[in-house]
Structures are given as structure tokens and as C-alpha cells.
Design a protein around this motif. Structure first.
Motif, PDB file in Angstrom:
ATOM      1  N   GLU A 205      12.740  -7.159 -26.418  1.00 52.48           N
ATOM      2  CA  GLU A 205      12.333  -8.550 -26.624  1.00 52.48           C
ATOM      3  C   GLU A 205      13.181  -9.165 -27.727  1.00 52.48           C
ATOM      4  O   GLU A 205      13.462  -8.522 -28.745  1.00 52.48           O
ATOM      5  CB  GLU A 205      10.850  -8.608 -27.010  1.00 52.48           C
ATOM      6  N   LEU A 206      13.610 -10.407 -27.526  1.00 47.96           N
ATOM      7  CA  LEU A 206      14.345 -11.135 -28.552  1.00 47.96           C
ATOM      8  C   LEU A 206      13.359 -11.819 -29.490  1.00 47.96           C
ATOM      9  O   LEU A 206      12.451 -12.525 -29.049  1.00 47.96           O
ATOM     10  CB  LEU A 206      15.273 -12.175 -27.920  1.00 47.96           C
ATOM     11  N   ILE A 207      13.555 -11.591 -30.776  1.00 53.57           N
ATOM     12  CA  ILE A 207      12.646 -12.110 -31.793  1.00 53.57           C
ATOM     13  C   ILE A 207      13.428 -13.014 -32.738  1.00 53.57           C
ATOM     14  O   ILE A 207      14.547 -12.694 -33.137  1.00 53.57           O
ATOM     15  CB  ILE A 207      12.020 -10.939 -32.597  1.00 53.57           C
ATOM     16  N   ASP A 208      12.814 -14.129 -33.108  1.00 51.74           N
ATOM     17  CA  ASP A 208      13.436 -15.062 -34.047  1.00 51.74           C
ATOM     18  C   ASP A 208      13.304 -14.502 -35.467  1.00 51.74           C
ATOM     19  O   ASP A 208      12.195 -14.396 -36.006  1.00 51.74           O
ATOM     20  CB  ASP A 208      12.742 -16.426 -33.943  1.00 51.74           C
ATOM     21  N   VAL A 209      14.446 -14.114 -36.051  1.00 53.70           N
ATOM     22  CA  VAL A 209      14.450 -13.558 -37.408  1.00 53.70           C
ATOM     23  C   VAL A 209      15.607 -14.163 -38.201  1.00 53.70           C
ATOM     24  O   VAL A 209      16.760 -14.088 -37.768  1.00 53.70           O
ATOM     25  CB  VAL A 209      14.601 -12.017 -37.398  1.00 53.70           C
ATOM     26  N   GLU A 210      15.296 -14.780 -39.323  1.00 54.92           N
ATOM     27  CA  GLU A 210      16.312 -15.305 -40.236  1.00 54.92           C
ATOM     28  C   GLU A 210      17.323 -16.229 -39.551  1.00 54.92           C
ATOM     29  O   GLU A 210      18.520 -16.185 -39.819  1.00 54.92           O
ATOM     30  CB  GLU A 210      17.046 -14.152 -40.934  1.00 54.92           C
ATOM     31  N   GLY A 211      16.826 -17.077 -38.652  1.00 54.42           N
ATOM     32  CA  GLY A 211      17.700 -18.059 -38.020  1.00 54.42           C
ATOM     33  C   GLY A 211      18.579 -17.513 -36.917  1.00 54.42           C
ATOM     34  O   GLY A 211      19.521 -18.183 -36.460  1.00 54.42           O
ATOM     35  N   GLY A 212      18.298 -16.308 -36.466  1.00 55.95           N
ATOM     36  CA  GLY A 212      19.031 -15.716 -35.344  1.00 55.95           C
ATOM     37  C   GLY A 212      18.058 -15.020 -34.425  1.00 55.95           C
ATOM     38  O   GLY A 212      16.842 -15.085 -34.604  1.00 55.95           O
ATOM     39  N   TRP A 213      18.587 -14.350 -33.404  1.00 57.75           N
ATOM     40  CA  TRP A 213      17.749 -13.611 -32.461  1.00 57.75           C
ATOM     41  C   TRP A 213      18.032 -12.128 -32.587  1.00 57.75           C
ATOM     42  O   TRP A 213      19.176 -11.700 -32.536  1.00 57.75           O
ATOM     43  CB  TRP A 213      18.017 -14.067 -31.024  1.00 57.75           C
TER      44      TRP A 213
END
Length: 293
Positions: A205-213
Motif C-alpha cells: 500500500e502507498l502511504i502519504d509520508v513527509e510529502g511523498g508516497w
């Protein structure tokens, strides 16, 4: 037709982000017929009358794809390896590095559990860090417990699709939880009987972290060079690439050829012996690989 990016794949469903909404889709039968599977990270064309009954009609061309973990269009691979529990393995790290180098993916080495390392083992880990940095790799020592290295890691995540990959139990989910506590990803302790971690992530799963995926992926403990050819292996070792033009023979495989610059660099200590040993080991594995038909 609307387009979007697959953010999660679970139980035969693909969750496609299009603008500010997520649409649950299935893949058309034509993909199975053509032996193509939609992957997390794919850019797709889909059709949907509502947010729960969509169908993926087309998969856009991929920049790259990984088999294990199954993900496409990755720009950066964050290779997570623990200093202890399980012990750091340069052999396994080199396997991961060869895989991502072959795919043209930028690697970042992240060594976790630094707060648990003491005495001689810490000296050994710091020596490895110095070696890999000398080869041109970015290496960040971290600790999810003490927060060491997290601020250094964060800028690498911005505006890019990254995959967190590594052996089970090294602390990938713990590291992501430390970066973004609200994720509350499930973690497990190391099995004292098996000496390795249990699989805590069951899907990609792609997760939104620190302005990226960031992709949190199922852990795995072995890699096979199913797609890499013998002639390509040397180009996956950047310290070899730097010196290969100094070899006497063009197309030198750095094994039995005379006046090989790579073997000379190993003898002089410019290239760590274990890196060359891993190269030879991987070469033999690829050579002995059963042919594909």
C-alpha cells in the motif's frame, strides 16, 4: 475515461486514487488472459459508475516493476536492515542492491536498531556504513526508539515514490510508525525460535509520508536473480563501474582475466573483499540458473 494511480491492492481489489477520491476497482479479464497483473503504483485508465464498482481498463507503461514486493513505478528503494535482531547481513543487502540497481531505482540504505548495538558489533556496523558510503551509497543509521536519524531520513521521502524493503523483522513498520505515528502499523517481535521476524505487513500500500508516497511491503528473506544476465551483473556494483575501463580486456567479467582492475582494487583494499566475494557468488548463481523458456 478517468485515470488514476493504484494505491493499494487487497483481495483482488485495486484502490485507485483519482483526484481527491479513491475508487475500488477490479481488473478486467483481459489482464489475466495476457498474464498481466495490475500493481500498486500503476497509472491506469478505469471505468466506474460509483466508488465501489469500478473496472481497470488499461495499464499505462511502467517505468519499472519489482516482483517481490510487487510494485511498479518506484523511484527510490529504502533498503531497511537492522544492526541486530536480525543481525546485519552484507550478503543480503548486496542482493537487494543488485536488484534495485538492475531496475534503475535509486537505493537508500537505512540501518535500524542502532540504539541496541554495543561494543565490537557497533564498530563493525560503523565500518560497514563507511564502506557503503565509500561506494557512493547514501546510508542513514536510525533508531525508531531513540529517533536517531529520522530527521536525516525525512528529506529523502519528499515528492517521490519510495518502497521500504528488507528482511522480515528489521523494523520497517516501526520506522514508518516513528516517522508518522498516526499510521499505527502493526509490528511484531522477533521469533526467538526462528531468529527472524514474523510477517506483519500483508499487502502493498502507498502511504502519504513527509510529502511523498511510501510503500510498506511484506517482508521477505531471499532474492533470486531471475531476470539479470551475467553481462549485466558488474554494472550493478557501482565501485566496479568506476574502474571497469581500467581492465585490460573489454567485457572483462572480473573472474579469471589477467590485469583486471577490479581484482587489483580488491587486493589493494579499495574494494572490500566481501563485495567481490558476493559478486562471484551471484555470478555463479546466475550462471547455474535454469534456462527460461
Amino acid at each position: 475515461m478517468p485515470e488514476g494511480k493504484i494505491m493499494k491492492a487487497l483481495s483482488g481489489f485495486y484502490y485507485v486514487q483519482s483526484g481527491d477520491k479513491i475508487v475500488q476497482c477490479r481488473g478486467r479479464g483481459v489482464f489475466r488472459k495476457n498474464k498481466i497483473s495490475p500493481l500498486v503504483g500503476d497509472y491506469v485508465v478505469y471505468q466506474a459508475d460509483n466508488e465501489k464498482e469500478g473496472y481497470i481498463l488499461e495499464i499505462k507503461p511502467r517505468i519499472n516493476e519489482l516482483i517481490r514486493p510487487s510494485i511498479a513505478n518506484v523511484e527510490q528503494a529504502i533498503l531497511v536492515f537492522s544492526a541486530v535482531e536480525p543481525d546485519f547481513s552484507s550478503s543480503l543487502l548486496d542482493r537487494f542492491l543488485v536488484l534495485v540497481e538492475a531496475k534503475g531505482i535509486k537505493p537508500l540504505i537505512c540501518i535500524t536498531k542502532m540504539d541496541m548495538v554495543q561494543d565490537k558489533k557497533k564498530t563493525d556496523i560503523l565500518s560497514y556504513i563507511e564502506d557503503y558510503r565509500g561506494m557512493g551509497y547514501d546510508v542513514i543509521p536510525t533508531s525508531s526508539f531513540s529517533k536517531e536519524g529520522l530527521d536525516e531520513l525525512k528529506p529523502y521521502l519528499k515528492n517521490i515514490i519510495s518502497v521500504f524493503a528488507g528482511q522480515s523483522g528489521v523494523g520497517k513498520s516501526s520506522l514508518l510508525n516513528a516517522l508518522k505515528p498516526e499510521l499505527e502499523l502493526k509490528t511484531n517481535h522477533i521469533s526467538s525460535h526462528l531468529g527472524r521476524g514474523k510477517h506483519t505487513t500483508r499487502h502493498v500500500e502507498l502511504i502519504d509520508v513527509e510529502g511523498g508516497w511510501v510503500a510498506d511491503t511484506p517482508g521477505f528473506s531471499s532474492l533470486e536473480f531471475t531476470e539479470l544476465e551475467l553481462e549485466e551483473l558488474g554494472s550493478c556494483f557501482p565501485e566496479f563501474v568506476e574502474k571497469k575501463n581500467e581492465c585490460k580486456f573489454r567485457g572483462c567479467l572480473h573472474l579469471n582475466e589477467p590485469k583486471c582492475a577490479i581484482k587489483s582494487a580488491v587486493q589493494s583494499g579499495d574494494i572490500p573483499t566481501y563485495r567481490y566475494e558476493h559478486y562471484v557468488q551471484f555470478f555463479e548463481e546466475i550462471k547455474d540458473r535454469k534456462p527460461r523458456y
